[in-house]
Structures are given as structure tokens and as C-alpha cells.
Design a protein around this motif. Sequence first.
Motif, PDB file in Angstrom:
ATOM      1  N   GLY A   1      43.469  44.248  36.842  1.00 31.28           N
ATOM      2  CA  GLY A   1      44.442  44.282  37.920  1.00 31.28           C
ATOM      3  C   GLY A   1      43.975  43.433  39.090  1.00 31.28           C
ATOM      4  O   GLY A   1      42.859  42.920  39.116  1.00 31.28           O
ATOM      5  N   ALA A   2      44.833  43.259  40.059  1.00 24.56           N
ATOM      6  CA  ALA A   2      44.533  42.410  41.211  1.00 24.56           C
ATOM      7  C   ALA A   2      43.877  43.240  42.305  1.00 24.56           C
ATOM      8  O   ALA A   2      44.515  44.082  42.930  1.00 24.56           O
ATOM      9  N   ALA A   3      42.592  43.019  42.533  1.00 22.11           N
ATOM     10  CA  ALA A   3      41.878  43.680  43.627  1.00 22.11           C
ATOM     11  C   ALA A   3      41.835  42.742  44.824  1.00 22.11           C
ATOM     12  O   ALA A   3      41.748  41.519  44.680  1.00 22.11           O
ATOM     13  N   HIS A   4      41.915  43.322  46.018  1.00 23.93           N
ATOM     14  CA  HIS A   4      41.801  42.525  47.234  1.00 23.93           C
ATOM     15  C   HIS A   4      40.348  42.170  47.532  1.00 23.93           C
ATOM     16  O   HIS A   4      40.071  41.162  48.184  1.00 23.93           O
ATOM     17  N   VAL A   5      39.433  43.035  47.055  1.00 22.59           N
ATOM     18  CA  VAL A   5      38.014  42.890  47.392  1.00 22.59           C
ATOM     19  C   VAL A   5      37.165  43.087  46.144  1.00 22.59           C
ATOM     20  O   VAL A   5      37.419  44.002  45.350  1.00 22.59           O
TER      21      VAL A   5
ATOM     22  N   ALA B   1      32.301  46.721  56.361  1.00 16.69           N
ATOM     23  CA  ALA B   1      33.502  47.398  55.861  1.00 16.69           C
ATOM     24  C   ALA B   1      34.672  47.212  56.815  1.00 16.69           C
ATOM     25  O   ALA B   1      35.818  47.020  56.388  1.00 16.69           O
ATOM     26  N   ILE B   2      34.389  47.255  58.116  1.00 14.71           N
ATOM     27  CA  ILE B   2      35.441  47.017  59.118  1.00 14.71           C
ATOM     28  C   ILE B   2      35.954  45.591  59.008  1.00 14.71           C
ATOM     29  O   ILE B   2      37.173  45.335  59.035  1.00 14.71           O
ATOM     30  N   ALA B   3      35.036  44.631  58.872  1.00 11.99           N
ATOM     31  CA  ALA B   3      35.424  43.220  58.779  1.00 11.99           C
ATOM     32  C   ALA B   3      36.339  42.975  57.591  1.00 11.99           C
ATOM     33  O   ALA B   3      37.355  42.273  57.706  1.00 11.99           O
ATOM     34  N   VAL B   4      35.992  43.554  56.447  1.00  9.61           N
ATOM     35  CA  VAL B   4      36.815  43.379  55.248  1.00  9.61           C
ATOM     36  C   VAL B   4      38.206  43.946  55.459  1.00  9.61           C
ATOM     37  O   VAL B   4      39.223  43.314  55.136  1.00  9.61           O
ATOM     38  N   ASN B   5      38.293  45.135  56.021  1.00 14.62           N
ATOM     39  CA  ASN B   5      39.593  45.763  56.240  1.00 14.62           C
ATOM     40  C   ASN B   5      40.437  44.977  57.234  1.00 14.62           C
ATOM     41  O   ASN B   5      41.666  44.936  57.108  1.00 14.62           O
ATOM     42  N   HIS B   6      39.788  44.356  58.220  1.00 15.17           N
ATOM     43  CA  HIS B   6      40.542  43.571  59.196  1.00 15.17           C
ATOM     44  C   HIS B   6      41.077  42.281  58.585  1.00 15.17           C
ATOM     45  O   HIS B   6      42.180  41.837  58.917  1.00 15.17           O
ATOM     46  N   VAL B   7      40.320  41.694  57.687  1.00 19.13           N
ATOM     47  CA  VAL B   7      40.685  40.392  57.111  1.00 19.13           C
ATOM     48  C   VAL B   7      41.766  40.515  56.044  1.00 19.13           C
ATOM     49  O   VAL B   7      42.665  39.675  55.951  1.00 19.13           O
ATOM     50  N   VAL B   8      41.694  41.565  55.221  1.00 20.13           N
ATOM     51  CA  VAL B   8      42.583  41.690  54.059  1.00 20.13           C
ATOM     52  C   VAL B   8      44.031  41.943  54.475  1.00 20.13           C
ATOM     53  O   VAL B   8      44.304  42.778  55.343  1.00 20.13           O
ATOM     54  N   ASN B   9      44.945  41.220  53.837  1.00 23.30           N
ATOM     55  CA  ASN B   9      46.377  41.465  53.978  1.00 23.30           C
ATOM     56  C   ASN B   9      46.844  42.124  52.681  1.00 23.30           C
ATOM     57  O   ASN B   9      46.978  41.452  51.655  1.00 23.30           O
ATOM     58  N   PRO B  10      47.085  43.431  52.680  1.00 19.35           N
ATOM     59  CA  PRO B  10      47.419  44.134  51.437  1.00 19.35           C
ATOM     60  C   PRO B  10      48.733  43.694  50.809  1.00 19.35           C
ATOM     61  O   PRO B  10      48.985  43.938  49.629  1.00 19.35           O
ATOM     62  N   ALA B  11      49.584  43.021  51.601  1.00 20.23           N
ATOM     63  CA  ALA B  11      50.865  42.548  51.053  1.00 20.23           C
ATOM     64  C   ALA B  11      50.674  41.385  50.086  1.00 20.23           C
ATOM     65  O   ALA B  11      51.565  41.081  49.287  1.00 20.23           O
ATOM     66  N   GLU B  12      49.523  40.729  50.170  1.00 21.78           N
ATOM     67  CA  GLU B  12      49.223  39.615  49.273  1.00 21.78           C
ATOM     68  C   GLU B  12      48.398  40.137  48.100  1.00 21.78           C
ATOM     69  O   GLU B  12      47.278  40.627  48.286  1.00 21.78           O
ATOM     70  N   ASN B  13      48.952  40.027  46.923  1.00 21.59           N
ATOM     71  CA  ASN B  13      48.339  40.613  45.726  1.00 21.59           C
ATOM     72  C   ASN B  13      47.329  39.648  45.110  1.00 21.59           C
ATOM     73  O   ASN B  13      47.529  39.119  44.015  1.00 21.59           O
ATOM     74  N   CYS B  14      46.203  39.407  45.853  1.00 20.84           N
ATOM     75  CA  CYS B  14      45.208  38.448  45.384  1.00 20.84           C
ATOM     76  C   CYS B  14      43.847  38.791  45.975  1.00 20.84           C
ATOM     77  O   CYS B  14      43.736  39.602  46.902  1.00 20.84           O
ATOM     78  N   LEU B  15      42.823  38.148  45.449  1.00 21.09           N
ATOM     79  CA  LEU B  15      41.461  38.350  45.943  1.00 21.09           C
ATOM     80  C   LEU B  15      41.312  37.704  47.313  1.00 21.09           C
ATOM     81  O   LEU B  15      41.619  36.525  47.497  1.00 21.09           O
ATOM     82  N   GLN B  16      40.806  38.488  48.300  1.00 22.70           N
ATOM     83  CA  GLN B  16      40.698  37.975  49.667  1.00 22.70           C
ATOM     84  C   GLN B  16      39.312  38.134  50.291  1.00 22.70           C
ATOM     85  O   GLN B  16      39.026  37.520  51.317  1.00 22.70           O
ATOM     86  N   ALA B  17      38.461  38.955  49.694  1.00 22.89           N
ATOM     87  CA  ALA B  17      37.111  39.145  50.236  1.00 22.89           C
ATOM     88  C   ALA B  17      36.132  39.390  49.102  1.00 22.89           C
ATOM     89  O   ALA B  17      36.455  40.080  48.129  1.00 22.89           O
TER      90      ALA B  17
END
Length: 376
Positions: free
Chosen positions: A114-118, A58-74
Motif C-alpha cells: 500500500g501507499a505509505a506517506h512515511v 516526529a513533529i517535523a514529519v507530521n508537519h511536512v506530510v500532506n495526507p491528501a497526497e497518496n505517495c511517499l513524502q518522508a
Amino acid sequence: MQQSFLDFGLKPAVQCGLLRCSFFIPSGIQAKALPFIIKEENIILQDHSGSGKTTLLAIAVNHVVNPAENCLQAVLLSPTKELAQQTAVLIERIGSKYVCLRCSVCHGAVQVKGAAHVWSGTPGKILQQFSNTGTMSANTVRLLVIDEIDEMLSAGLEKQVSRICRIMPETCQVVVVSATASMSGMESLHDFLRRDMHFITTGSTEAYWHAGIQHYRVEVPEEKWKLSAVFDIFSRYLVRSQCIIFTNESKKADWLEKKISLRGFEVQGIHGGKPQDKRVAAIDKFRSGTTNVLVATDVASRGLDIPGVVLVINFDVPLKPSIYVHRVGRCGRFGRRGIGITIITKENKLQLQQIEQFLKIRIRSLPAELVEKNPL
């Protein structure tokens, strides 16, 4: 000097989220793995149940994700819906307020709107989601997590996991997790990951749990006496904490839930035959402490992280040593004390001996004096 989560260079928003959740000091596996995660290295983690691996993910995902980018990241792959749901809850618990990420659980026939980051889900549901949205949506994924890889492989999910790996961009970081197996010995894993992986463990790959978990057995003459043994354990232990009872069959889980309820205990039951909403509701009641007994098949043996669980009862002997590890690993989480009790008949003695030999432990008879000295 003991390290804190503030010492690893995590993003400030993640640090705030950890402080808000009262996560201050990393466990051994968290401290060893975080530098690799922050450097975006591909890693394989092996450590015993309850060591904090799910929190690390959970920590790794939060560190990697950039919430300003409205796309799937993890993308997180789990062997069960319950583990996928729990991981998603923990990701949002850490990241919803400060990181501001959005995590969707992929389950059933529901399409993520909708666009989820994860995305968090089982391999089949994640593939279905990519089928719905198009594999181009994978191009922005920065992190792929494969949780409980040993269970994935033993359940025949290798082809599905391999397909997902091929969808991911070459730049995607991969984190693989196991509690019961030395990943360095799984040659096929490197074949479908297509990446060089760092293997990280806190010590011996045979350390399936910490010393705070005690293992006992209760022998009964016949199968029909097992229920009496459960109530005898309850009466002597005076279950003030929380207890999980595992069975091998869904019908038996329903029967056991009913019998325990008739004795006046607050009990919930979960198994693969129950609708997903009822399974989630049962776990929520157990997690909140509304009920202190959970009867379950092995859908609950992976990843269920409830600190109040001190006692695990194997109503049926687990079919494999790895199942025993994950069942008993539901108690004594994060270094706490825990007790695992397996109820056996003479027909089960050989099974239990095989578990002892494989895991290099001794499962002793439950002494009455220990129960009296250490009530739960």
C-alpha cells in the motif's frame, strides 16, 4: 516568556496531535530547530541524549506530510531496527488521529504494502524497499531524516546513506541528527549530502547530557563478582523504577537475564541474536511497566525513550565513549534525574579513565550513603 508548541506556526492538525499527546512546552533543541524545519531549511542537529530530538523528528514529519497526497513524502534512516520502530510509533502517536498519515517500518524481507506517506528503517532496508518499488517513488519525498549520523558513519553505513541521498530529489529537505559529535567537523558529511546545512546546537558540543545524570562506578575483585554487585545495587536501591543493564555480548545478556529471573525479578532481554518479534515484545513489556529490568546489548543504547528509566548499569565497560553516552543517556530523559553505574574490575580501570578523559566527566565510586538517601 516560555514558548509553547502553538507558537511556531505548525499545521493545526499537528498542534492538535501534540496536545492530545500532552506535549505542550518544547525543549531547548526543539525550540531552536522548529523555525528552520518549518522554513524547510536543511539542518544538522546536535544535542545530548534525552533532549527531545526523536520527538522533534516526529513533529517535523507530521508537519511536512500532506495526507491528501497518496505517495511517499518522508524517509527516516536509523542505525537500528529498534530506533526505526520507536520513531515510527511516535510519528503515528502524534499524527494518526488528526494528521491521518500512514507510516511503515521497513524491516526484514517484508515489502511495504500500500501507499505509505512515511518510511522508517535502517539504510539497508530502505534501499531494499526502493529496489522493490523503483527509485521513481523517491521523486515525491519532501523530507529525509538521518538519525544518529555518528553511529551510521562508525558502523560503515556511509555508502548506503550516500546512495539514498543521491536518490532524493534536489528539493528534498534534509535533517541530520547526532547526540555525540560536532557535525561541523565532519567534512565528508557535506560531500554526500550535496547541500548547504545549518548547524544547530543548544550550546557546547561537549554537553553530552544534562546535570541531572550522575555517574558512578562499582569496583569488584574479579569478573565473577559482577553479578553479586548487580544484586547488591538492586537490594540497596530497591528498584521501584525501571533499570537497563548493558552487556557487550549476546550470550552474556542471555545468561544475565536468566540469573536475574531466578532471583524473582521481572526481566526481559534483547540483543541482535534474538528474532525481531521477540525483541519488539520485550521492549513493549518494558515500556508498559510489566517488567522493570531490561538486559540488553547496544541494540537498545540508541533512541530507546522510556521516561521511567532512572538507573542504567554497565555490566561491561562500554567499548567506546560514544557508547557510554548512549547507554547512560537512556536514563534521565528530558531533564529527569538519572544514575549511571559502571561495574569494573582492575582490568577495566584504564578503559574507564579513557571514557572520563574523553567526555570530561568524573565517574566516582558509588557511596553507600547516597544510595540510602536516594532510593529508586
